[in-house]
Design an enzyme around this catalytic site. Structure first.
Site, PDB file in Angstrom:
ATOM      1  N   PHE A   1       7.598  22.515  23.510  1.00  0.00           N
ATOM      2  CA  PHE A   1       7.495  22.090  24.905  1.00  0.00           C
ATOM      3  C   PHE A   1       8.872  21.671  25.427  1.00  0.00           C
ATOM      4  O   PHE A   1       9.559  20.866  24.812  1.00  0.00           O
ATOM      5  CB  PHE A   1       6.492  20.935  25.038  1.00  0.00           C
ATOM      6  CG  PHE A   1       6.386  20.421  26.448  1.00  0.00           C
ATOM      7  CD1 PHE A   1       5.914  21.250  27.462  1.00  0.00           C
ATOM      8  CD2 PHE A   1       6.787  19.141  26.774  1.00  0.00           C
ATOM      9  CE1 PHE A   1       5.836  20.786  28.787  1.00  0.00           C
ATOM     10  CE2 PHE A   1       6.708  18.672  28.085  1.00  0.00           C
ATOM     11  CZ  PHE A   1       6.227  19.504  29.088  1.00  0.00           C
ATOM     12  N   GLN A   2       9.252  22.235  26.563  1.00  0.00           N
ATOM     13  CA  GLN A   2      10.540  21.961  27.220  1.00  0.00           C
ATOM     14  C   GLN A   2      11.741  22.252  26.323  1.00  0.00           C
ATOM     15  O   GLN A   2      12.739  21.540  26.344  1.00  0.00           O
ATOM     16  CB  GLN A   2      10.580  20.520  27.750  1.00  0.00           C
ATOM     17  CG  GLN A   2       9.563  20.317  28.873  1.00  0.00           C
ATOM     18  CD  GLN A   2       9.785  19.047  29.657  1.00  0.00           C
ATOM     19  OE1 GLN A   2      10.174  18.030  29.112  1.00  0.00           O
ATOM     20  NE2 GLN A   2       9.522  19.111  30.963  1.00  0.00           N
TER      21      GLN A   2
ATOM     22  N   MET B   1      28.464  32.428  56.984  1.00  0.00           N
ATOM     23  CA  MET B   1      29.484  33.268  56.364  1.00  0.00           C
ATOM     24  C   MET B   1      28.935  34.667  56.054  1.00  0.00           C
ATOM     25  O   MET B   1      29.642  35.671  56.232  1.00  0.00           O
ATOM     26  CB  MET B   1      30.014  32.605  55.090  1.00  0.00           C
ATOM     27  CG  MET B   1      31.177  33.328  54.449  1.00  0.00           C
ATOM     28  SD  MET B   1      32.520  33.608  55.608  1.00  0.00           S
ATOM     29  CE  MET B   1      33.585  32.207  55.238  1.00  0.00           C
TER      30      MET B   1
ATOM     31  N   LYS C   1      16.082  14.956  20.072  1.00  0.00           N
ATOM     32  CA  LYS C   1      15.491  13.625  20.194  1.00  0.00           C
ATOM     33  C   LYS C   1      15.492  12.869  18.864  1.00  0.00           C
ATOM     34  O   LYS C   1      15.755  11.660  18.837  1.00  0.00           O
ATOM     35  CB  LYS C   1      14.067  13.751  20.734  1.00  0.00           C
ATOM     36  CG  LYS C   1      13.458  12.417  21.104  1.00  0.00           C
ATOM     37  CD  LYS C   1      12.210  12.564  21.949  1.00  0.00           C
ATOM     38  CE  LYS C   1      11.638  11.191  22.285  1.00  0.00           C
ATOM     39  NZ  LYS C   1      10.447  11.307  23.145  1.00  0.00           N
TER      40      LYS C   1
ATOM     41  N   GLU D   1      18.740  17.277  38.958  1.00  0.00           N
ATOM     42  CA  GLU D   1      19.839  17.285  37.986  1.00  0.00           C
ATOM     43  C   GLU D   1      21.065  17.995  38.544  1.00  0.00           C
ATOM     44  O   GLU D   1      22.205  17.624  38.250  1.00  0.00           O
ATOM     45  CB  GLU D   1      19.414  17.937  36.672  1.00  0.00           C
ATOM     46  CG  GLU D   1      18.410  17.119  35.856  1.00  0.00           C
ATOM     47  CD  GLU D   1      16.962  17.381  36.251  1.00  0.00           C
ATOM     48  OE1 GLU D   1      16.720  18.055  37.277  1.00  0.00           O
ATOM     49  OE2 GLU D   1      16.059  16.898  35.530  1.00  0.00           O
TER      50      GLU D   1
HETATM   51  C1  TPP Z   1      23.957  28.888  45.739  1.00  0.00           C
HETATM   52  C2  TPP Z   1      24.509  29.942  46.635  1.00  0.00           C
HETATM   53  N1  TPP Z   1      23.687  30.916  47.117  1.00  0.00           N
HETATM   54  C3  TPP Z   1      24.190  31.866  47.942  1.00  0.00           C
HETATM   55  C4  TPP Z   1      25.501  31.876  48.300  1.00  0.00           C
HETATM   56  C5  TPP Z   1      26.059  32.964  49.211  1.00  0.00           C
HETATM   57  N2  TPP Z   1      26.552  32.370  50.459  1.00  0.00           N
HETATM   58  C6  TPP Z   1      27.858  32.104  50.661  1.00  0.00           C
HETATM   59  S1  TPP Z   1      28.173  31.356  52.112  1.00  0.00           S
HETATM   60  C7  TPP Z   1      26.557  31.424  52.547  1.00  0.00           C
HETATM   61  C8  TPP Z   1      26.106  30.873  53.868  1.00  0.00           C
HETATM   62  C9  TPP Z   1      26.191  29.391  53.927  1.00  0.00           C
HETATM   63  O1  TPP Z   1      25.516  28.903  55.059  1.00  0.00           O
HETATM   64  P1  TPP Z   1      25.766  27.450  55.587  1.00  0.00           P
HETATM   65  O2  TPP Z   1      25.741  26.480  54.480  1.00  0.00           O
HETATM   66  O3  TPP Z   1      24.848  27.194  56.724  1.00  0.00           O
HETATM   67  O4  TPP Z   1      27.271  27.512  56.082  1.00  0.00           O
HETATM   68  P2  TPP Z   1      27.903  28.320  57.331  1.00  0.00           P
HETATM   69  O5  TPP Z   1      28.517  29.559  56.772  1.00  0.00           O
HETATM   70  O6  TPP Z   1      26.798  28.618  58.288  1.00  0.00           O
HETATM   71  O7  TPP Z   1      28.923  27.385  57.860  1.00  0.00           O
HETATM   72  C10 TPP Z   1      25.797  32.040  51.541  1.00  0.00           C
HETATM   73  C11 TPP Z   1      24.346  32.304  51.616  1.00  0.00           C
HETATM   74  C12 TPP Z   1      26.312  30.867  47.742  1.00  0.00           C
HETATM   75  N3  TPP Z   1      27.618  30.809  47.985  1.00  0.00           N
HETATM   76  N4  TPP Z   1      25.788  29.905  46.961  1.00  0.00           N
END
Ligand code: TPP
Ligand code: MG
Length: 577
Positions: A111-112, A473, A161, A49
């Site tokens: 349920f759900q 990042m 529903k 979803e």
């Molecule tokens: C759902 C979610 N969980 C955690 C984060 C924290 N977060 C921000 S950037 C990042 C790293 C992303 O890694 P990747 O997709 O491999 O991109 P890269 O920075 O390596 O290019 C994380 C864990 C987030 N933004 N979103």
């Protein structure tokens, strides 16, 4: 008609041609109804979803048309929470429909059952729990009106529903009842426009700071006209990218934490900041008291709650942005003292501190891969979706956007996993356009199941996977602020040395997982590329491939996104190296 048919027919009446919907017990009548209307609404079955919610967003962000996603009660509904929150943060008009347990058992932990309206109260523009089938046609009208007018946003309709099954004679023209919601008078007054024109006339160092509101408000052409008439340079937010052509001489590119040096310098030295459809987000302002403190601020926004929220404006105007800019263009004159000196200063900053990276690196750095893709696809004006992380910021920096709505980024919420489903929804809305997801390995894995949707629903999106084997990042912040102590940012097996930051090569010796194998397992085309000399050919193969394609690009994990203004700091703390 029964409630399910009323709802679906209402969608048809509102011009909905595609819905992203995943069924379950509490939404089965709605799905049965969708089959009756299949000539008029295409139902796309996502594989999660959340994927459906982001696909709907991709549809809307790329086309400007409101979109609809649907899920069953309980876990189906909670899986929509993230896309709804995301749509709220980025002002995306999204209608989310959830099945709910029957009205007679609501509140019994049936349920759900989840109280999804309660869960989503703070992340929707508005929300409905329908308890009478006679309200349904009116509620759908209101939902579309609320989602698309004023500041757009998500609206949730939770439909039990038994209401889906209840019969009535619907009144599709039932009047809306929205006391207190009056967006029609949000238009700049002539004296406000005159004030802005006078401020521009007096300015010596003006800058336009344009955001997502310019795109949502369909005001790119008016913005372009204003910039050209006055020669005022334009910087955009992450949400504003593509509202002004980034290859134009007046473009300052993005501002803020990972914005250009020249945009941040220009805003800092501006004596007039023209803030259009923006919200002075902390990723833009850094330390807000120091942001743009040398000049006057004009802030035009459709949402009164944005005015003076983070930063006080000298000339605050609540208005539809297109109307305001069109009115301004009728009377505006270029600054009296001329902008030659200011634009020469900016040109000098651009020369001394352009976006740059190691061009001699023997392998493929992400910035290079993105620049190459941008160059190769320039004439096609592709739609680009991204995940969240370094690859997102480099895409913002290095891809050239010349047409509005070609840049799809989860900006306010920053949701990893956004890229692939958003690209998928954009492709559904724009079957003739090239749609590319530039993704990170961490982000891609979060909604990788949507490759199945891309294949089965014949949505040939392209994935440029910038695979650094890390949560890049977060790793960058570890490098900068935590002495490179690796704290769960390596994405391979935990016994590999990279897991504790002790890898000796430029990349892990064994890469994980096998994205090419996974992509092929889903039925996509796929290729792995590591050598710089092969990149062009691999990109060509990806673009030309007849179907969804994943290009797994090995990139080093040592790269950092620069420049960078650390969180809460100022332009004085800008890191260039
Ligand atoms: C759902 C979610 N969980 C955690 C984060 C924290 N977060 C921000 S950037 C990042 C790293 C992303 O890694 P990747 O997709 O491999 O991109 P890269 O920075 O390596 O290019 C994380 C864990 C987030 N933004 N979103
Ligand atoms: Mg990564």
């Amino acid at each position: 008609m029964n409630g399910a048919d009323i709802l679906i027919e209402s969608l048809v009446n509102h011009g909905v041609d595609i819905i992203f919907a995943y069924p379950g017990g509490a939404s089965m009548p709605l799905h049965q109804s969708l089959t009756k209307y299949k000539d008029r609404i295409r139902t796309i079955l996502p594989r999660h979803e959340q994927g459906g919610g982001f696909a709907a967003q991709g549809y809307t962000r790329s086309s400007g048309r409101v979109s609809v996603c649907m899920a069953t009660s309980g876990p189906g509904a909670t899986n929509l929470v993230t896309p709804i929150a995301d749509a709220k943060m980025d002002s995306i008009p999204l209608i989310a429909i959830t099945g709910q347990v029957g009205t007679s058992v609501i509140g019994t932990d049936a349920f759900q059952e989840t109280p999804i309206v309660e869960v989503c109260r703070g992340i929707t523009k508005h929300h409905y729990l329908v308890t009478d089938v006679n309200d349904l046609a009116r509620i759908v009208r209101e939902a579309f009106h609320l989602a698309t007018t004023g500041r757009p946003g998500p609206v949730l309709i939770d439909l039990p529903k038994d209401i889906q099954q209840a019969q009535t004679v619907p009144d599709f023209k039932a009047p809306m009842y929205l006391p207190g919601y009056h967006v029609e008078d949000r238009r700049a007054r002539p004296e406000q426009i005159a004030q802005v024109a006078a401020a521009i006339r007096r300015a010596r160092r003006p800058v336009i700071y344009a955001g997502g509101g310019v795109i949502a408000g369909d005001a790119s052409a008016e913005l372009f006209e204003l910039a050209k008439k006055t020669q005022i340079p334009v910087t955009t937010t992450l949400m504003g990218l593509s509202c002004f052509p980034t290859d134009d001489p007046l473009a300052l590119d993005m501002l803020g934490m990972h914005g250009s040096v020249y945009a941040n310098y220009a805003v800092n030295e501006a004596d007039l900041l023209l803030a259009f459809g923006v919200r002075f987000d902390d990723r833009v302002t850094g330390k807000v008291s120091e942001f743009a403190k040398h000049g006057k601020i004009v802030h035009i926004d459709i949402d009164p709650s944005e005015i003076n929220k983070n930063k006080e404006a000298h000339i605050p105007i609540i208005s539809d942005i297109r109307f305001a800019l069109a009115e301004l263009n009728k009377v505006v004159q270029p600054p009296e003292a001329g902008l030659d000196e200011w634009n020469a200063q900016i040109a000098a900053w651009k020369r001394s501190d352009p976006f740059t990276y190691d061009k001699d690196y023997p392998g493929i750095v992400p910035q290079y891969a993105i620049s190459e893709l941008s160059k190769m696809t320039r004439d096609l004006k592709p739609i680009v979706a991204v995940g969240v992380g370094q690859h997102q910021m480099w895409s913002a920096q290095y891809f050239d956007f010349t047409v509005p709505r070609t840049w799809l980024s989860s900006s306010g919420l920053g949701t990893m996993g956004f890229g692939l489903p958003a690209a998928m929804g954009a492709k559904a809305a724009n079957p003739d356009r090239l749609v590319i997801d530039i993704d990170g390995d961490g982000s891609f894995l979060m909604n990788i199941q949507e490759l199945a949707t891309c294949v089965c629903e014949k949505l040939p999106v392209k994935v440029l996977l910038l695979n650094n084997q890390h949560l890049g990042m977060v790793m960058q912040w570890e490098d900068r602020f935590h002495a490179s102590n690796r704290a769960h940012t390596y994405l391979g097996p935990i016994d590999n040395p990279e897991a504790i930051g002790k890898g000796d090569g430029i990349g892990p010796k064994k890469r994980y997982p096998d994205f090419v194998g996974i992509a092929r397992g889903f039925g996509c085309g796929a290729r792995y590329v590591k050598e710089k000399a092969d990149l062009h050919d691999a990109l060509r193969e990806m673009i030309d491939y007849d179907g969804p394609f994943v290009l797994d690009v090995e990139v080093p994990y040592q790269e950092h996104v620069l420049p960078m203004i650390p969180s809460g700091k100022t332009v004085k703390d800008l890191i260039k190296q």
